[in-house]
Design a protein around this motif. Structure first.
Motif, PDB file in Angstrom:
ATOM      1  N   LYS A 285       0.819  -1.224  -0.103  1.00 50.34           N
ATOM      2  CA  LYS A 285      -0.129   0.094   0.032  1.00 50.34           C
ATOM      3  C   LYS A 285       0.815   1.471   0.065  1.00 50.34           C
ATOM      4  N   ASP A 286       2.005   1.158   0.845  1.00 44.50           N
ATOM      5  CA  ASP A 286       2.874   2.442   0.689  1.00 44.50           C
ATOM      6  C   ASP A 286       3.612   2.495  -0.452  1.00 44.50           C
ATOM      7  N   ILE A 287       4.016   1.245  -1.109  1.00 38.61           N
ATOM      8  CA  ILE A 287       4.782   1.216  -2.571  1.00 38.61           C
ATOM      9  C   ILE A 287       3.970   1.743  -3.503  1.00 38.61           C
ATOM     10  N   PHE A 288       2.615   1.394  -3.432  1.00 34.31           N
ATOM     11  CA  PHE A 288       1.830   1.960  -4.446  1.00 34.31           C
ATOM     12  C   PHE A 288       1.606   3.407  -4.310  1.00 34.31           C
ATOM     13  N   ILE A 289       1.282   4.140  -3.158  1.00 37.38           N
ATOM     14  CA  ILE A 289       1.329   5.561  -3.052  1.00 37.38           C
ATOM     15  C   ILE A 289       2.614   6.336  -3.307  1.00 37.38           C
ATOM     16  N   SER A 290       3.400   5.835  -3.044  1.00 35.02           N
ATOM     17  CA  SER A 290       4.942   6.199  -3.286  1.00 35.02           C
ATOM     18  C   SER A 290       4.970   6.328  -4.628  1.00 35.02           C
TER      19      SER A 290
ATOM     20  N   TRP B 128      -0.345   5.773   3.272  1.00 37.57           N
ATOM     21  CA  TRP B 128      -1.539   5.211   2.253  1.00 37.57           C
ATOM     22  C   TRP B 128      -2.778   5.494   3.040  1.00 37.57           C
ATOM     23  N   LYS B 129      -2.670   5.539   4.392  1.00 39.95           N
ATOM     24  CA  LYS B 129      -4.132   5.663   4.886  1.00 39.95           C
ATOM     25  C   LYS B 129      -4.653   7.269   4.770  1.00 39.95           C
ATOM     26  N   ASN B 130      -3.646   7.995   4.066  1.00 42.24           N
ATOM     27  CA  ASN B 130      -4.221   9.446   3.737  1.00 42.24           C
ATOM     28  C   ASN B 130      -4.668   9.519   2.276  1.00 42.24           C
ATOM     29  N   TYR B 131      -4.702   8.345   1.541  1.00 41.64           N
ATOM     30  CA  TYR B 131      -4.931   8.127  -0.019  1.00 41.64           C
ATOM     31  C   TYR B 131      -6.096   7.052   0.054  1.00 41.64           C
ATOM     32  N   LEU B 132      -6.037   6.023   0.494  1.00 36.43           N
ATOM     33  CA  LEU B 132      -6.641   5.073  -0.009  1.00 36.43           C
ATOM     34  C   LEU B 132      -8.170   4.887   0.662  1.00 36.43           C
ATOM     35  N   THR B 133      -9.095   4.586  -0.313  1.00 37.21           N
ATOM     36  CA  THR B 133     -10.553   4.466   0.321  1.00 37.21           C
ATOM     37  C   THR B 133     -10.473   3.305   1.006  1.00 37.21           C
ATOM     38  N   THR B 134     -11.703   2.932   1.726  1.00 37.36           N
ATOM     39  CA  THR B 134     -11.817   1.578   2.226  1.00 37.36           C
ATOM     40  C   THR B 134     -11.968   0.541   1.437  1.00 37.36           C
ATOM     41  N   GLU B 135     -12.666   0.746   0.182  1.00 38.11           N
ATOM     42  CA  GLU B 135     -12.748  -0.398  -0.614  1.00 38.11           C
ATOM     43  C   GLU B 135     -11.286  -0.691  -1.499  1.00 38.11           C
TER      44      GLU B 135
ATOM     45  N   VAL C 231      -8.496  -0.319   0.018  1.00 34.95           N
ATOM     46  CA  VAL C 231      -7.573  -1.010   1.029  1.00 34.95           C
ATOM     47  C   VAL C 231      -8.018  -2.534   1.178  1.00 34.95           C
ATOM     48  N   GLU C 232      -9.506  -2.692   1.460  1.00 36.93           N
ATOM     49  CA  GLU C 232      -9.952  -4.140   1.170  1.00 36.93           C
ATOM     50  C   GLU C 232      -9.506  -4.966  -0.110  1.00 36.93           C
ATOM     51  N   ARG C 233      -9.749  -4.355  -1.188  1.00 34.88           N
ATOM     52  CA  ARG C 233      -8.936  -4.936  -2.320  1.00 34.88           C
ATOM     53  C   ARG C 233      -7.729  -5.367  -2.465  1.00 34.88           C
ATOM     54  N   LEU C 234      -6.624  -4.259  -2.118  1.00 33.54           N
ATOM     55  CA  LEU C 234      -5.372  -4.613  -1.965  1.00 33.54           C
ATOM     56  C   LEU C 234      -4.857  -5.725  -0.951  1.00 33.54           C
ATOM     57  N   ASP C 235      -5.484  -5.567   0.259  1.00 36.74           N
ATOM     58  CA  ASP C 235      -5.357  -6.649   1.384  1.00 36.74           C
ATOM     59  C   ASP C 235      -5.906  -7.906   0.933  1.00 36.74           C
ATOM     60  N   LYS C 236      -7.020  -8.002   0.121  1.00 34.66           N
ATOM     61  CA  LYS C 236      -7.365  -9.403  -0.514  1.00 34.66           C
ATOM     62  C   LYS C 236      -6.320 -10.092  -1.240  1.00 34.66           C
ATOM     63  N   ILE C 237      -5.974  -9.070  -2.267  1.00 31.61           N
ATOM     64  CA  ILE C 237      -5.077  -9.557  -3.256  1.00 31.61           C
ATOM     65  C   ILE C 237      -3.709 -10.153  -2.611  1.00 31.61           C
ATOM     66  N   CYS C 238      -3.326  -9.430  -1.568  1.00 30.59           N
ATOM     67  CA  CYS C 238      -2.078  -9.859  -0.956  1.00 30.59           C
ATOM     68  C   CYS C 238      -2.446 -11.082  -0.117  1.00 30.59           C
ATOM     69  N   GLU C 239      -3.607 -11.300   0.387  1.00 32.11           N
ATOM     70  CA  GLU C 239      -3.711 -12.489   1.124  1.00 32.11           C
ATOM     71  C   GLU C 239      -3.776 -13.701   0.202  1.00 32.11           C
ATOM     72  N   GLU C 240      -4.510 -13.636  -0.893  1.00 29.76           N
ATOM     73  CA  GLU C 240      -4.640 -14.426  -1.953  1.00 29.76           C
ATOM     74  C   GLU C 240      -3.144 -15.007  -2.502  1.00 29.76           C
ATOM     75  N   LYS C 241      -2.494 -13.776  -2.878  1.00 30.49           N
ATOM     76  CA  LYS C 241      -1.322 -14.352  -3.686  1.00 30.49           C
ATOM     77  C   LYS C 241      -0.133 -14.714  -2.671  1.00 30.49           C
ATOM     78  N   LEU C 242      -0.199 -14.221  -1.525  1.00 27.70           N
ATOM     79  CA  LEU C 242       1.013 -14.707  -0.806  1.00 27.70           C
ATOM     80  C   LEU C 242       0.374 -15.815   0.236  1.00 27.70           C
ATOM     81  N   ASP C 243      -0.591 -16.324   0.118  1.00 30.22           N
ATOM     82  CA  ASP C 243      -1.157 -17.299   0.891  1.00 30.22           C
ATOM     83  C   ASP C 243      -0.063 -18.613   0.964  1.00 30.22           C
ATOM     84  N   GLY C 244      -0.080 -18.933   2.033  1.00 32.53           N
ATOM     85  CA  GLY C 244       0.760 -20.487   2.427  1.00 32.53           C
ATOM     86  C   GLY C 244       2.428 -19.941   2.479  1.00 32.53           C
TER      87      GLY C 244
END
Ligand SMILES: Nc1ncnc2c1ncn2[C@@H]1O[C@H](COP(=O)(O)OS(=O)(=O)O)[C@@H](OP(=O)(O)O)[C@H]1O
Length: 331
Positions: free
Chosen positions: A168-173, A304-311, A313-326
């Motif tokens: 999330k910070d990489i993205f904003i930067s 990132w908290k100053n830029y990203l909407t709740t949606e 954040v949820e989308r990127l968190d979900k992607i990380c969870e899925e892609k990094l799973d296990g």
């Protein structure tokens, strides 16, 4: 009236391409780029590159001969490369240049000059650059994914330090950085547009998850040679992680150095406050045309908290969870 346009970094330009590169480009899948609709990203070995920079990748893969004593800093862009370049340079050269000395090279040079990138700099300027002036241990950096490293790196015992950062910070930067190069007449890159692409894995050297996982797995398999560190860890306990880094690189701090506050002195000269306020970083430019100031924005965790909407954040968190799973890697 003439307006002064930001200068585009060389690696984005599509001129001066070799025939080999042009032929390769014609076979690769593409996406329209992030700086302007006129620039294109090409997918090579599963990762996205600009044409000119891809030529640097090809030259580097063909010609770079790693030595067992080499140290390579690897990052995906905007993970804190500039900071870690400064830290590695000061750490490895601490006997030659005391971090407290008034004429320390970091006070008059941007870290990207002291520790050059392989593919987007040395091998972009010259197909087979002469590296004989680099003293051992040679210190280089790269954004290359593990799969695209020159074979000589994978075959050697050289040490890789991988610096990772919360996506999330990489993205904003990254988004803020792209706008610095966006031509004025096309306006700023919209956050939503760049975010959508980032989530699809389309960003410079992306997908970010594959980039991170390549080195994460390698660090688990081969901890003697691949060290995995995060920007957040470094921010939270810089002292501890600098010492660990020194141990990994085979140059641990001696009791005398610890007593004389060498660790603090290195952290101080490399701190965001110190580096971003130096004349060279406020007013200087790299040979590629990029202003040194472009590498210093806020230097914080969680902007990132100053830029990203709740949606978002949820989308990127979900992607990380899925892609990094296990994998054991989490944000
Ligand atoms: N000394 C120091 N300490 C802490 N943080 C620092 C430092 N120097 C640069 N930065 C922050 O790192 C971000 C830039 O990332 P990179 O250096 O990886 O950029 S690049 O890939 O080399 O283009 C960018 O992060 P953001 O501020 O979040 O945009 C910089 O501000």
């Amino acid at each position: 009236m003439q307006t002064s346009q930001p200068s585009m970094p060389k690696y984005i330009k599509e001129d001066e391409l070799s025939q080999e590169c042009k032929s390769l480009l014609s076979t690769l899948s593409t996406e329209s780029g992030w700086v302007s609709s006129a620039t294109t990203l090409y997918n090579y070995q599963g990762f996205w590159h600009h044409a000119r920079q891809l030529q640097g990748v090809l030259s580097c893969q063909k010609h770079f001969q790693a030595q067992d004593t080499d140290i390579l800093l690897v990052t995906t862009p905007k993970s804190g490369t500039t900071w870690l370049k400064a830290i590695l340079f000061s750490l490895l050269n601490r006997t030659r240049f005391q971090p407290t000395q008034d004429d320390h090279p970091l006070l008059s040079n941007n870290p990207h000059t002291l520790e050059p990138f392989l593919e987007p700099s040395l091998y972009l300027k010259d197909e087979n650059p002469d590296l004989s002036s680099f003293a051992s241990p040679r210190l280089f950096s790269t954004h290359l994914p593990y799969i695209s490293l020159p074979k000589s790196v994978q075959d050697s015992k050289c040490k890789l330090v991988y610096l990772c950062r919360n996506p999330k910070d990489i993205f904003i930067s990254f988004w803020a950085y792209t706008n610095k190069f966006r031509l004025q007449d096309v306006g700023t890159n919209s956050l939503e547009e760049v975010f959508k692409k980032f989530c699809e894995g389309v960003s410079l050297y992306g997908p970010f998850w594959d980039h991170m996982l390549g080195y994460w797995h390698e660090s688990l398999k081969n901890p003697e040679n691949v060290y995995f560190l995060t920007y957040e860890e470094m921010k939270e306990q810089p002292d501890l992680h600098l010492r660990k880094l020194a141990d990994f690189l085979g140059c641990p701090f001696s009791p005398k150095e610890v007593k004389e506050n060498m660790v603090d002195a290195i952290l101080k000269i490399c701190s965001f406050d110190n580096m971003s306020n130096l004349k060279v970083n406020k007013e200087g430019k790299l040979p590629s045309g990029i202003n040194n100031s472009a590498f210093f924005r806020k230097g914080e965790v969680g902007d990132w908290k100053n830029y990203l909407t709740t949606e978002m954040v949820e989308r990127l968190d979900k992607i990380c969870e899925e892609k990094l799973d296990g994998s054991g890697l989490k944000f």
